[in-house]
Design an enzyme around this catalytic site. Structure first.
Site, short mmCIF file in Angstrom:
data_model
loop_
_atom_site.label_atom_id
_atom_site.label_comp_id
_atom_site.label_asym_id
_atom_site.label_seq_id
_atom_site.Cartn_x
_atom_site.Cartn_y
_atom_site.Cartn_z
N HIS A 166 -7.14 -5.62 -1.88
CA HIS A 166 -5.95 -4.93 -1.35
C HIS A 166 -5.15 -5.85 -0.44
O HIS A 166 -3.97 -5.63 -0.21
CB HIS A 166 -6.41 -3.69 -0.59
CG HIS A 166 -5.37 -2.63 -0.42
ND1 HIS A 166 -4.69 -2.06 -1.48
CD2 HIS A 166 -4.89 -2.02 0.69
CE1 HIS A 166 -3.85 -1.14 -1.03
NE2 HIS A 166 -3.95 -1.11 0.28
N SER B 8 0.85 -1.18 0.00
CA SER B 8 0.00 0.00 0.00
C SER B 8 0.89 1.24 0.00
O SER B 8 1.68 1.42 -0.92
CB SER B 8 -0.96 -0.04 1.18
OG SER B 8 -2.02 0.86 1.01
N ASP C 106 -8.63 -5.10 -6.28
CA ASP C 106 -8.24 -3.96 -5.45
C ASP C 106 -8.74 -2.69 -6.12
O ASP C 106 -8.20 -2.26 -7.14
CB ASP C 106 -6.71 -3.93 -5.31
CG ASP C 106 -6.23 -2.87 -4.33
OD1 ASP C 106 -7.05 -2.02 -3.90
OD2 ASP C 106 -5.03 -2.88 -4.00
#
Length: 703
Positions: free
Chosen positions: A678, A561, A646
């Site tokens: 994600h 991320s 995602d």
């Protein structure tokens, strides 16, 4: 990105011999041949953690203390790698840890346990009949009875204190399909979109959760009413909200609920949610946080019903603002900012029986502890200390709290905490048999001087049986969020002990932008993605590279991320420090990210605004520091992982980075998941990721 979302499952396949067995039991309503996913009993011959060992741990979930404080009912989730799925069961024990008993035993999912009938019964959710419905059983697990038949299933529930009504959550449709508009095209799959927030997290937004209230009569749910009938808003709020966002008043006459009454573009740009009071008899609704601009969430009434407390962020559009604790006097409507003098987030809280004290969970200097806050004096006093993270808290018997906690070296377990002394006693011991066989690496705290002369907290995790006379490769761990502390977290995704078990020293700095070190430290990162926090990362790895037991020529870097963004950025700005990179679900091209992501408030706050606003110096600095602008300086092998579901950071970001590396002639590898978001949630996908993670770094750091 987003501080709740970050991180992805990790890994390392180390040298070990493992035999993993799964206990099986037969369920009354299953065939005798069906294997039930249950507690694992791995035999670990050399004491070293591996991905398979990590996935053998039982995962303790929600817990509830009985009304007389004598028992705890709780969830445990087990994983089957061969079956590629999980199974959640319910257990009960006394509050001294004795008389543990498994209450359910099937491959259906049992969850959300609640004590009812004065502690003589347990209500829970189960999908054993196909959809998640409400069931009741005796406290020994006998006489299970289904009491609901709600179309589409129930997502969560709570009984009113008088147990005459049930509050539950179910999804309601908010967007028509193509077939709804054109009945003669029943097979048409196209989506017709006229506004933003058409996707969120990992799903297309065609329905939202609503709270319903129903009568509980003659052992069944009847006369269910949608509290938000006709309104296109969600409560609880997606993607992470649950029943903690709704609460009954002690007299059963009111329901407090959390809601952001916005849709489309307005929703995508705002974090302004509110707390509403709904009168069950009349249906009258009152917004008690009107004028408070940020997130207002998680209401709880005091035991006497005179006050209501909730968590509140001040600024609209800033999802990582300080999470404050507020209390309102329901008669005078006076609000008190209880944690005004406490420079840290309130992560969770409960009322004490005195209606004055609130016990809160808060992260301070990378360790999450329990505190007592006084609503009248605003004084916040610590209860616990130590190297661990508490993650939830409930009232126990007099003078005790029942809390769940973990550390980098132990998954969640349930503890009894003495309020006066802070002494904690473990109760659950769900994973003792596995932990007793493992040799964990030493976890050390360091304070490292940064380039601007400040002191930065850093965790260093050493390999098991570390020998300071030997030389080891090291991996810099870049945290996601970006506003997410590297606390004493235990993860089934990024497990730092698992990384260390493969023979690496892991360096995990709490660089600029993380909570737990005051608001100034937290807020510095917004609008400065390629700035001071990147220098902080390099300060941390440089400090460890100077140690005689670290090989400065075998340094790696990884993260997901915002941590993935960090990896991409450092790949073009590391001055040949690193020999290998690995990024998962990271942002590669900030301009594309601005137009691809769903929660626009995040991009506007942290990046400063849109890239086309040439008059905005903060935004222009942010986009000038996009990792894709430094690809010409890439010179180091890089592995990239991403999930195609995602919608926070689209998989195209990972594909762009991989393509760039390939075109530049950089040794590179892409691991793409068509069925992950994600995170990496499916057991075999997680094991695959962990094995590839280990193989990649071993190829480049262990030659």
């Amino acid at each position: 990105m987003k501080r709740k979302s970050t991180i992805i499952a990790y890994m390392l396949a180390g040298a070990l011999v493992l035999s993993c067995t799964t206990n099986t039991q037969n369920s009354d309503n299953k065939s005798e041949k069906e294997e039930i996913i249950g507690k694992s009993s791995p035999k670990i011959e050399n004491g070293i953690m591996t991905p398979e060992v990590l996935y053998s741990f039982g995962r303790i979930g929600e817990m509830q203390v009985s009304p007389d404080k004598s028992r705890i009912v709780y969830e445990v989730t087990y994983v089957s790698i061969p079956q590629n799925k999980t199974n959640t069961e319910l257990f009960v024990m006394r509050t001294d840890g004795s008389e543990k008993k498994q209450l359910t035993r099937s491959n259906s999912r049992e969850s959300n346990p609640r004590w009812i009938n004065g502690g003589k019964k347990i209500a829970f959710l189960s999908d054993k009949d196909g959809t998640s419905q409400l069931w009741i059983m005796n406290i020994d697990g006998s006489d299970e009875e289904k009491i609901s038949d709600i179309e589409g299933g129930i997502g969560g529930f709570s009984f009113s204190p008088d147990e005459k009504k049930v509050l539950f959550v179910k999804n309601v449709k908010t967007q028509p399909t193509a077939a709804d508009r054109y009945p003669d095209l029943p097979e048409a799959s196209g989506r017709i979109i006229d506004d933003l927030m058409y996707k969120h997290w990992d799903q297309w937004v065609t329905e939202v959760p609503h709270p319903f209230v129903a009568d509980f009569s003659e052992g069944k749910l009847q006369n269910a009413k949608d509290i938000l009938e006709g309104e296109p808003y969600e409560s609880p709020m997606l993607p992470f909200g649950g029943m903690e966002q709704l609460a009954w008043s002690p007299d059963s006459k009111m329901i407090a609920y959390t809601c952001r009454k916005k849709t489309g573009k307005e929703y995508a740009l705002s974090t302004n949610s509110d707390i509403y009071l709904y009168r069950v008899e009349s249906g009258e609704t009152l917004n008690i946080t009107e004028g408070m601009s940020g997130y207002d969430t998680n209401p709880q009434f005091s035991p006497d019903g005179k006050y209501i407390a909730w968590q509140s962020m001040e600024r609209e559009g800033y999802e990582s603002d300080k999470n404050r604790l507020f209390v309102m006097d329901l008669q005078t409507k006076e609000k008190t900012y209880v944690t005004e003098n406490f420079d840290y987030n309130t992560d969770a809280f409960i009322w004490n029986t005195d209606n004055t004290t609130l016990f809160i969970v808060a992260c301070v200097k990378a360790k999450t502890q329990l505190f007592a806050a006084d609503r009248t004096t605003k004084e916040v006093k610590p209860i616990t200390e130590g190297v661990h993270d508490y993650v939830s808290v409930a009232l126990g018997e007099a003078g005790k709290l029942i809390a769940k906690r973990h550390s980098m070296s132990q998954p969640d377990e349930i503890y009894a905490v003495d309020i006066a002394s802070g002494k904690a006693v473990e109760l659950s011991f769900e994973n003792k048999e596995i932990l007793d066989q493992l040799t964990m690496g030493k976890v050390e705290e360091r304070w490292i001087k940064t380039t601007d002369g400040k002191q930065m907290h850093t965790w260093v995790i050493y390999p098991p049986r570390f020998d300071s006379t030997q030389v080891y490769p090291a991996i810099l761990y870049c945290q996601g969020g970006p506003q997410n502390t590297v606390s004493q977290f235990w993860s089934y995704r990024w497990n730092l002990q698992l990384m260390a078990a493969n023979g690496y020293i892991v360096v995990a700095p709490n660089r600029r932008g993380v909570p737990g070190f005051g608001m100034e430290w937290l807020e510095q990162i917004s609008g400065d993605y390629g700035g001071q926090n990147m220098r902080d990362y390099l300060s941390a790895i440089d400090a460890l590279a100077n140690e005689p037991y670290v090989d400065e020529n075998r340094l790696g870097c990884t993260g997901a991320s915002y941590g993935g963004f960090s990896v991409y950025w450092l790949a073009g700005n590391h001055n040949k420090r690193f020999k290998a990179f690995l990024a998962h679900a990271g942002i590669f091209n900030l301009e594309a990210q601005y137009l691809e992501t769903e929660e626009m408030w995040f991009a506007n706050w942290d990046l400063g605004g849109p890239f086309w606003d040439k008059s905005n110096p903060v935004a222009q600095r942010s986009f000038a520091n996009s990792p894709h602008r430094f690809v010409d300086k890439w010179d180091t092998p890089i592995m990239i992982s991403h999930g195609e579901l995602d919608y926070r950071i689209l998989a195209s970001q990972g594909m762009m980075a991989f393509n760039a590396a390939q075109l530049r002639g950089i040794p590179s590898r892409l691991l793409i998941y068509p069925d992950e978001n994600h995170w990496i949630t499916k057991p075999q996908n997680a094991i695959l990721f962990q094995r590839e993670f280990a193989r990649w770094f071993d190829e480049w750091l262990k030659k």
